[in-house]
Structures are given as C-alpha cells and as structure tokens.
Design an enzyme around this catalytic site. Structure first.
Site, mmCIF file in Angstrom:
data_model
loop_
_atom_site.group_PDB
_atom_site.id
_atom_site.type_symbol
_atom_site.label_atom_id
_atom_site.label_comp_id
_atom_site.label_asym_id
_atom_site.label_seq_id
_atom_site.Cartn_x
_atom_site.Cartn_y
_atom_site.Cartn_z
ATOM 1 N N ASP A 146 51.321 24.377 -83.064
ATOM 2 C CA ASP A 146 52.318 23.306 -83.030
ATOM 3 C C ASP A 146 52.863 23.210 -81.610
ATOM 4 O O ASP A 146 53.029 24.231 -80.936
ATOM 5 C CB ASP A 146 53.453 23.597 -84.008
ATOM 6 N N ASP A 160 49.865 17.061 -88.290
ATOM 7 C CA ASP A 160 51.019 16.869 -89.173
ATOM 8 C C ASP A 160 51.451 15.405 -89.181
ATOM 9 O O ASP A 160 51.792 14.845 -90.229
ATOM 10 C CB ASP A 160 52.185 17.751 -88.722
#
Length: 198
Positions: A146, A160
């Site tokens: 991330d 995502d």
C-alpha cells in the site's frame, strides 16, 4: 381421399434461414471488455507497486497534497485499514473465490456496464492476490504493498481503488435493476408472470 398439403405454418423451417430480428451473440465481446479492463487495472496496479517499492520504500513520505495525501510504502498483511492482520491466508482464499465467481458470471455476460464493473473487481483482486502469493514473507502469506496515504482515512493502493470503483458500480447497476446478462429485473419478473399465466 387426398391428404391436404401442409400449411406454411406447419412446414419445417429451413435451417439456413434465420428468423427475422435475430441478433448475433454478444457474449464474446462483453467478455473481451471484462478481460481488457481487468488487464489494464492489474497492469497499472502492478507497475505502480514496482515503482514505489523501488523508489519510495525505506524513504521519507512524499507529499502530494500537503499532509492530506502522501505517498509512503506500507506492507499490509491484513485487509483494508490494517484489520485482520493474522488472517492473511483467509484473505488470499477470499480473493481467489471472488475471481472464480466473477469468471462464472462472465459466461453469461452481455451487459457492457457489468463487464466494466466486473473487470475492475477482477483486476483489483488479481493485483492484491499477486502480492499475497509472491511477496514476502511467503506464498499465501505475502504482504500487500500500500502506498497512497490519505490523512485520517487509510493507506491503500490502486488495486483497492479498482475494487471500490467496481463495487460501487455493481451496487448502482443492481439498484437500477440491471442484470449481467443484459436483462432488467422488471422485465424478468414480467416474463415469469406471463409464463405462469399461460
């Protein structure tokens, strides 16, 4: 007594003549759209992760919009918001199941909006599943990369984002009564009622 000649209605139809108004199947084209969208979402996510890991990991965060949005690499073993960090294998199995379900739906996919929505979901799921399969600390236990950090919200990646956009589109299509096969809920209900009335 002579046998009456068969009427045109009872005569068998020629196999070479298509009925009026018949349309060619559109399933292959819609599946193609799904695969193209999924591939683009996957490649964009995969490329962005390669770039940020090479350039940003173990470095200071880069400010994009002041302190509101920054780029910083975080290895996430759990789901969104860092929840369920001890359930990495479970999330891997869930992502695999989502991919299987999407592929089963794709066999009767005639709707372009549904193809785009499912393509985003598929591409995002494949992006994060790739991390879980091939990144450290091991197969089925890999940590997802991330890097988009939004202040007071979460740190996430482009996979995502694709999943969220695809999910929102699926909800909107469902509220509108649209089905993946191109039909509408109300039309399907009327067809069932007509069948029961006969």
């Amino acid at each position: 007594m002579s046998t009456p000649a068969p009427t045109p209605a009872s005569a068998p139809a020629s196999p070479l003549v298509e009925p009026a108004g018949a349309e060619e199947p559109k399933g292959r084209r819609r599946i193609g759209v799904l695969l193209v969208v999924a591939l683009l979402a996957f490649l964009v996510d995969f490329g962005s992760k390669l770039l940020v890991v090479a350039r940003l990991e173990n470095h200071s965060a880069i400010k994009v919009i002041g302190d509101v949005m920054t780029f910083q690499v975080i290895r996430n073993s759990g789901a969104a918001f860092g929840m369920g960090q001890a359930l990495t294998v479970v999330f891997t199995m869930i992502a695999s199941a989502v991919i299987v379900v999407i592929w089963r739906i794709a066999r009767r996919l005639y709707s372009l909006p549904w193809a785009i929505a499912l393509g985003l979901l598929l591409g995002g799921a494949l992006g994060n599943l790739t991390d879980r399969l091939f990144r450290s600390p091991g197969v089925f236990r890999g940590h997802v990369v991330d890097f988009i950090s939004v202040q007071h919200f979460a740190v996430f990646n482009l996979a995502d984002s694709a999943i969220v956009c695809g999910g929102i589109l699926v909800v909107l299509l469902s509220f509108r009564g649209s089905n993946p096969d191109g039909t509408v809920h109300q039309q399907a209900d009327k067809g069932e009622q007509a069948d029961k009335g006969e």
